[in-house]
Design a protein around this motif. Structure first.
Motif, PDB file in Angstrom:
ATOM      1  N   ASP A 245      60.104  69.509  59.655  1.00 45.86           N
ATOM      2  CA  ASP A 245      60.943  69.832  60.714  1.00 45.86           C
ATOM      3  C   ASP A 245      61.972  69.352  61.364  1.00 45.86           C
ATOM      4  O   ASP A 245      62.806  69.111  62.278  1.00 45.86           O
ATOM      5  N   GLU A 246      61.343  68.133  61.859  1.00 43.61           N
ATOM      6  CA  GLU A 246      61.855  66.714  62.335  1.00 43.61           C
ATOM      7  C   GLU A 246      62.786  66.743  61.218  1.00 43.61           C
ATOM      8  O   GLU A 246      64.462  66.054  61.691  1.00 43.61           O
ATOM      9  N   ARG A 247      63.066  66.674  59.934  1.00 43.22           N
ATOM     10  CA  ARG A 247      64.135  66.478  59.235  1.00 43.22           C
ATOM     11  C   ARG A 247      64.664  67.454  59.412  1.00 43.22           C
ATOM     12  O   ARG A 247      66.451  66.826  58.936  1.00 43.22           O
ATOM     13  N   LYS A 248      64.475  68.525  59.873  1.00 46.53           N
ATOM     14  CA  LYS A 248      65.879  69.315  59.442  1.00 46.53           C
ATOM     15  C   LYS A 248      66.590  70.206  61.075  1.00 46.53           C
ATOM     16  O   LYS A 248      67.806  69.354  60.657  1.00 46.53           O
ATOM     17  N   ALA A 249      66.053  69.370  61.906  1.00 47.46           N
ATOM     18  CA  ALA A 249      66.993  68.367  63.160  1.00 47.46           C
ATOM     19  C   ALA A 249      67.462  67.945  63.008  1.00 47.46           C
ATOM     20  O   ALA A 249      68.550  67.467  63.663  1.00 47.46           O
ATOM     21  N   MET A 250      67.418  66.631  62.351  1.00 43.47           N
ATOM     22  CA  MET A 250      68.548  65.761  62.217  1.00 43.47           C
ATOM     23  C   MET A 250      69.372  66.497  61.062  1.00 43.47           C
ATOM     24  O   MET A 250      70.889  65.864  61.369  1.00 43.47           O
ATOM     25  N   GLN A 251      69.282  67.135  60.549  1.00 39.71           N
ATOM     26  CA  GLN A 251      70.472  67.796  59.932  1.00 39.71           C
ATOM     27  C   GLN A 251      71.318  68.365  60.127  1.00 39.71           C
ATOM     28  O   GLN A 251      72.504  68.551  59.924  1.00 39.71           O
ATOM     29  N   ARG A 252      70.676  69.411  61.123  1.00 35.92           N
ATOM     30  CA  ARG A 252      71.703  69.635  61.998  1.00 35.92           C
ATOM     31  C   ARG A 252      72.253  68.900  63.141  1.00 35.92           C
ATOM     32  O   ARG A 252      73.630  69.437  62.969  1.00 35.92           O
ATOM     33  N   ILE A 253      71.509  67.886  63.424  1.00 41.49           N
ATOM     34  CA  ILE A 253      72.704  66.923  64.092  1.00 41.49           C
ATOM     35  C   ILE A 253      73.753  66.257  63.324  1.00 41.49           C
ATOM     36  O   ILE A 253      75.048  66.774  63.951  1.00 41.49           O
ATOM     37  N   VAL A 254      73.438  65.943  62.009  1.00 46.78           N
ATOM     38  CA  VAL A 254      74.539  65.688  61.630  1.00 46.78           C
ATOM     39  C   VAL A 254      75.574  66.385  60.632  1.00 46.78           C
ATOM     40  O   VAL A 254      77.102  65.765  61.214  1.00 46.78           O
ATOM     41  N   ILE A 255      75.028  68.461  60.577  1.00 51.10           N
ATOM     42  CA  ILE A 255      76.272  69.173  60.390  1.00 51.10           C
ATOM     43  C   ILE A 255      77.117  69.480  61.953  1.00 51.10           C
ATOM     44  O   ILE A 255      78.523  69.465  61.486  1.00 51.10           O
ATOM     45  N   LYS A 256      76.483  69.091  62.749  1.00 47.66           N
ATOM     46  CA  LYS A 256      77.302  69.698  63.771  1.00 47.66           C
ATOM     47  C   LYS A 256      78.009  68.954  64.275  1.00 47.66           C
ATOM     48  O   LYS A 256      79.179  69.153  64.714  1.00 47.66           O
TER      49      LYS A 256
END
Length: 311
Positions: free
Chosen positions: A56-67
């Protein structure tokens, strides 16, 4: 006429200037109702390798990069916003940009992919398959590889025709497909259509092994055959004889030489996908031409081509 109604622009996040986007706008301005989708593929291996982070934390970091990338995309499109042109964006997390781009093409039925290209070293051109090469081989729709030059008014489009294969039905269809695509592009950007063909030198091994072989007659006959075929294509498609070019040599050399001579803004040629060891070690004409050209290249696949990348 709306030929390219759903254009995918491959965005390079490492570059400040985006000539592919500028070219897409240039094409869309001359049509009505075209949609441009900015495609950006982002990936950071460090996020995938973070053993201390949960999924979940890795996916959250991915979302930040995408944003963050979405905000950057929104900013670079501001100067291009204008009535009649719809600009959308697509950001994906994927470690193979060419594969992600082709999946996007298949998913949303894009009819043209535009990507800026950069010079490759001789080593990478021989041994490796960077994104440009993979798109050339596997993209199922026309691929426009853009350099930084602007398209002038009343410029020249150069069609690379394979005359030796006219009797081959598939190659003949591809030749006509190239010319038809040039007609459409010429009508969009108000350009003149030229055709080029290269014929080979007499084979050295035959000259050495067969003393009775006459290389002069062979060369003359080969040239006349190619000239006649080229003339037939020109007459069929209302292209002036002064705008056809036949030269002896390797296709990649002849195409680039003629493109430079007529100051072509766009070269159109056919490319057939390859895979396996031959694709890794050997380049075909499109790949060998690309770095020699100082203009854009539009690469087409033959009818019925299916990309090895599947949804």
């Amino acid at each position: 006429m709306l030929k390219y109604k759903n254009i995918l622009v491959f965005i390079d996040p490492t570059q400040e200037l985006q000539p592919a986007l500028a070219r897409a706008i240039e094409i869309a301005e001359k049509q009505t109702g075209a949609t441009i989708t900015l495609f950006l593929c982002c990936y950071d291996l460090s996020y995938e390798m973070t053993s201390l982070s949960s999924n979940d934390e890795r996916k959250a970091m991915q979302r930040i990069v995408i944003k963050e990338n979405q905000a950057w995309l929104d900013a670079i499109t501001v100067p291009y916003q204008q009535p009649g042109i719809n600009i959308e964006s697509c950001i994906v997390w994927h470690n193979r940009p060419f594969q992600a781009a082709i999946l996007e093409v298949l998913k949303n039925e894009h009819d043209l992919v535009i990507k800026a290209t950069h010079p490759h070293s001789k080593l990478s051109a021989i041994l490796f398959t960077p994104t440009d090469w993979n798109l050339l081989r596997k993209c199922p729709v026309p691929l426009l590889l853009v350099k930084h030059n602007k398209w002038p008014t009343n410029g020249n489009i150069l069609c690379a025709i394979d005359c030796k294969s006219q009797q081959d039905g598939e190659h003949h269809i591809l030749n006509q497909q190239i010319i038809d695509e040039a007609k459409v592009m010429a009508s969009i950007i108000k350009a003149n259509i030229h055709m080029v063909n290269a014929y080979p030198s007499p084979p050295m091994n035959i000259m050495l092994e067969l003393p009775e072989f006459d290389p002069i007659n062979y060369e003359d006959g080969l040239k006349k055959l190619h000239q006649q075929t080229l003339l037939e294509y020109a007459q069929k498609n209302n292209i002036a004889e002064s705008q056809i070019h036949l030269e002896q040599g390797l296709p990649e050399d002849v195409i680039s030489d003629v493109a430079q001579k007529i100051e072509a803004e766009l070269v159109i040629l056919g490319t057939i996908g390859r895979s396996g060891l031959s694709a890794t070690l050997l380049g075909h004409t499109a790949e060998q031409v690309i770095d020699q050209l100082d203009c854009d290249l539009l690469a087409l696949k033959p009818e019925g081509f299916e990309s090895p990348i599947k949804l």
